[in-house]
Design an enzyme around this catalytic site. Structure first.
Site, PDB file in Angstrom:
ATOM      1  N   ALA A 155      -6.888  50.456 -77.079  1.00  0.00           N
ATOM      2  CA  ALA A 155      -5.888  51.454 -76.418  1.00  0.00           C
ATOM      3  C   ALA A 155      -6.527  52.584 -76.398  1.00  0.00           C
ATOM      4  CB  ALA A 155      -4.598  51.351 -77.591  1.00  0.00           C
ATOM      5  N   LYS A 156      -6.061  53.357 -75.152  1.00  0.00           N
ATOM      6  CA  LYS A 156      -6.843  54.652 -75.301  1.00  0.00           C
ATOM      7  C   LYS A 156      -5.685  55.655 -75.874  1.00  0.00           C
ATOM      8  CE  LYS A 156      -9.128  57.399 -71.544  1.00  0.00           C
ATOM      9  NZ  LYS A 156     -10.699  57.511 -72.512  1.00  0.00           N
ATOM     10  N   ALA A 157      -5.608  55.547 -77.097  1.00  0.00           N
ATOM     11  CA  ALA A 157      -4.887  56.392 -77.856  1.00  0.00           C
ATOM     12  C   ALA A 157      -5.086  57.904 -78.329  1.00  0.00           C
ATOM     13  CB  ALA A 157      -4.152  55.901 -78.894  1.00  0.00           C
ATOM     14  N   TYR A 161      -8.850  59.338 -81.052  1.00  0.00           N
ATOM     15  CA  TYR A 161     -10.058  60.207 -80.540  1.00  0.00           C
ATOM     16  C   TYR A 161     -10.493  61.245 -81.759  1.00  0.00           C
ATOM     17  CZ  TYR A 161     -10.756  58.117 -76.253  1.00  0.00           C
ATOM     18  OH  TYR A 161     -10.991  57.464 -75.074  1.00  0.00           O
TER      19      TYR A 161
END
Length: 308
Positions: A155-157, A161
């Site tokens: 998931a690009k959450a 990051y």
């Protein structure tokens, strides 16, 4: 930055695109996003690279964190076109963001509203045009990539990051342009915002999903190009020591596009310059991005011409 941002269904002026200080995502990182690019095409128009793939991944990421996006995929695609057109930019970076807005405070997020914004701005090569030609210096980070038993690497959450931010700061303070993170088992994973490829003896190797990588869209494009050019691409566990023995290393990502690594931990990669396979694939990749490739023309989603 563009003068208008699409926010929950309408274009608003840049200075009016605001959120409440009690927005859940500000406190707990409950957001998902995409990094997308549009490029000016030879006919003077503009096209979004792998647009549908990015929209699909945005919706997958949101679903993994139990966020129901209050717009359809078609509406998000059209909103992206509208935002690009309003900006007047032919080439731009595109940032769709889905986040939990202001609502009940606490770790339980499902009673908070889901907000959506799309912003675009002019942004050059993330690691610099010189880096795309001559390569960048990287170091293996002391920080490990988040593992699938802690969060959801695919998931690009937003909150995830923080992991990359720590590695990026560490690398910068040590005098390097980029960091390479290992996975929880000590195998090579990815950069702070890029997927990695190693070339050895004419064969291309890249970490796989068992190494907790993000499912990179430019990574998939690079693999297609490599295989179309007849190269063998192997997805496997890669030991740290293989970084120092590689003939070539390059990274792919929407922000970085395709960028060579010329040095890892103060050791030159190959002869310390951009290698021949990297150069070949990068040229084809650039043609695909900018609409100069008939073979990969279906990777581009044309922005409709503005009606005067």
């Amino acid at each position: 930055m563009s003068h208008q941002i699409w926010m929950n269904g309408e274009l608003v002026n840049h200075e009016d695109a605001k959120v409440h200080v009690l927005t859940h995502a500000l406190h707990y990182g409950t957001s998902v996003f995409e990094g997308v690019r549009a490029y000016e095409t030879p006919d003077g128009g503009s096209a979004v690279f792998r647009h549908q793939d990015h929209v699909d991944r945005l919706f997958r990421s949101a679903a993994l964190y139990h966020m129901e996006i209050p717009f359809s995929k078609d509406e998000i695609r059209q909103a992206t076109f509208d935002t690009i057109t309003a900006s007047g930019l032919k080439s731009c970076y595109i940032r769709p963001l889905v986040f939990r807005g202001a609502g009940p405070m606490g770790l339980y997020p499902l009673d908070c509203p889901v907000d959506v914004i799309i912003a675009v701005w002019a942004w050059g090569a993330y690691l610099g045009d010189e880096g795309k030609v001559n390569g960048v210096r990287a170091r293996v980070s002391s920080w490990r990539r988040i593992s699938a038993d802690a969060l959801i690497p695919t998931a690009k959450a937003g909150g995830q990051y923080l992991n990359s931010i720590l590695a990026k700061i560490e690398a910068d303070k040590a005098g390097y342009e980029e960091a390479i993170l290992l996975d929880s088992n000590g195998y090579v994973c990815e950069g702070t915002g890029e997927n990695l490829f190693l070339v050895k003896g004419g064969v291309v190797h890249t970490p796989g999903f068992a190494n907790d990588i993000l499912e990179g869209i430019n990574r998939a494009a690079a693999i297609d190009i490599l295989r179309d050019q007849g190269y063998e691409v192997i997805e496997r566990n890669i030991a740290r020591g293989e970084l120092y023995r590689a003939d070539e290393i390059f990274m792919t990502g929407t922000a970085a596009e395709l960028t060579p690594i010329r040095e890892v931990d103060d050791l030159p990669v190959g002869d310390g310059t951009r290698g021949p396979i990297t150069t070949e694939i990068q040229a084809i990749f650039e043609d695909a991005l900018h609409g100069r490739s008939e073979r990969y023309a279906d990777w581009l989603d044309k922005v409709p011409a503005a009606v005067s």
